[in-house]
Design a protein around this motif. Structure first.
Motif, PDB file in Angstrom:
ATOM      1  N   LYS A  17      -6.443  28.451 -10.264  1.00  0.00           N
ATOM      2  CA  LYS A  17      -5.248  28.750 -11.029  1.00  0.00           C
ATOM      3  C   LYS A  17      -5.444  30.116 -11.200  1.00  0.00           C
ATOM      4  O   LYS A  17      -6.087  30.626 -11.985  1.00  0.00           O
ATOM      5  N   ARG A 139      -2.104  14.474 -11.356  1.00  0.00           N
ATOM      6  CA  ARG A 139      -2.680  14.417 -12.695  1.00  0.00           C
ATOM      7  C   ARG A 139      -3.391  15.631 -12.852  1.00  0.00           C
ATOM      8  O   ARG A 139      -3.466  16.130 -14.062  1.00  0.00           O
ATOM      9  N   TYR A 141      -2.546  18.652 -11.590  1.00  0.00           N
ATOM     10  CA  TYR A 141      -1.712  19.654 -11.937  1.00  0.00           C
ATOM     11  C   TYR A 141      -1.183  19.678 -13.291  1.00  0.00           C
ATOM     12  O   TYR A 141      -1.078  20.622 -14.004  1.00  0.00           O
ATOM     13  N   VAL A 142      -0.804  18.460 -13.604  1.00  0.00           N
ATOM     14  CA  VAL A 142      -0.335  18.334 -15.121  1.00  0.00           C
ATOM     15  C   VAL A 142      -1.277  18.791 -15.800  1.00  0.00           C
ATOM     16  O   VAL A 142      -0.960  19.481 -17.015  1.00  0.00           O
ATOM     17  N   LYS A 143      -2.712  18.478 -16.016  1.00  0.00           N
ATOM     18  CA  LYS A 143      -3.803  18.808 -16.699  1.00  0.00           C
ATOM     19  C   LYS A 143      -3.996  20.255 -16.940  1.00  0.00           C
ATOM     20  O   LYS A 143      -3.927  20.899 -17.951  1.00  0.00           O
ATOM     21  N   MET A 145      -1.632  22.821 -16.168  1.00  0.00           N
ATOM     22  CA  MET A 145      -0.342  23.110 -16.559  1.00  0.00           C
ATOM     23  C   MET A 145      -0.380  23.041 -18.195  1.00  0.00           C
ATOM     24  O   MET A 145       0.561  23.688 -18.749  1.00  0.00           O
ATOM     25  N   GLU A 146      -0.480  21.821 -18.474  1.00  0.00           N
ATOM     26  CA  GLU A 146      -0.541  21.571 -19.970  1.00  0.00           C
ATOM     27  C   GLU A 146      -1.800  22.061 -20.937  1.00  0.00           C
ATOM     28  O   GLU A 146      -1.731  22.306 -22.052  1.00  0.00           O
ATOM     29  N   GLY A 147      -2.924  22.441 -20.303  1.00  0.00           N
ATOM     30  CA  GLY A 147      -3.961  22.618 -20.786  1.00  0.00           C
ATOM     31  C   GLY A 147      -4.090  24.245 -20.737  1.00  0.00           C
ATOM     32  O   GLY A 147      -4.245  25.050 -21.379  1.00  0.00           O
TER      33      GLY A 147
END
Length: 147
Positions: A17, A139, A141-143, A145-147
């Motif tokens: 990332k 999951r 990717y979501v983790k 982008m949210e973290g």
């Protein structure tokens, strides 16, 4: 000392990332799988959090990262285990735990991974993977982008 059979019930997603661009990429093996060191078995499916089984004793993700470092001949500081990401996958042979490790580089490790017959791919480039892998990638990717 860690057991080489640790990966019988565990896998790692290797992701990058970009800190500035927020570019998210995942390592993909030559066989197409995004799970390391081995692909998930056929007929695997991710469990929802409420379906997770309570693990009696689990391996710390950093042990798995150290094993991948040795397997892929990476420097010890190239990957960092991502805390808080642990997904359970129901397979014909039992539950497999999938953890995630993040490359600590400023730029995507394209050449490094090509030298190991792997590639760095974005989510759109990974379309068509088996459903369990696609859900894991979503999951992860979501983790990230949210973290």
């Amino acid at each position: 000392m860690s057991d080489p059979n640790d990966f019988a019930r565990h896998r790692l997603l290797l992701m990058y990332k970009g800190d500035i661009s927020a570019l998210v990429m995942f390592a993909q093996q030559a066989n197409g799988s995004v799970c390391f060191p081995d692909a998930l078995p056929a007929l695997s499916s991710p469990l929802e959090e409420e379906e997770f089984s309570a693990a009696k004793v689990s391996i710390h993700p950093s042990v798995l990262v150290n094993q991948i470092n040795r397997l892929l001949e990476f420097d010890n500081d190239l990957l960092r285990a991502e805390a808080g990401f642990c997904e359970q996958i129901d397979t014909p042979g039992g539950i497999v735990m999938v953890h995630m490790a993040r490359f600590t580089l400023l730029d995507p490790p394209h050449r490094l991974m090509q030298n190991r017959e792997c590639r760095m791919r974005t989510l759109p480039e990974l379309r068509g993977r088996p459903p369990a892998e696609m859900e894991l990638l979503r999951r992860a990717y979501v983790k990230m982008m949210e973290g």
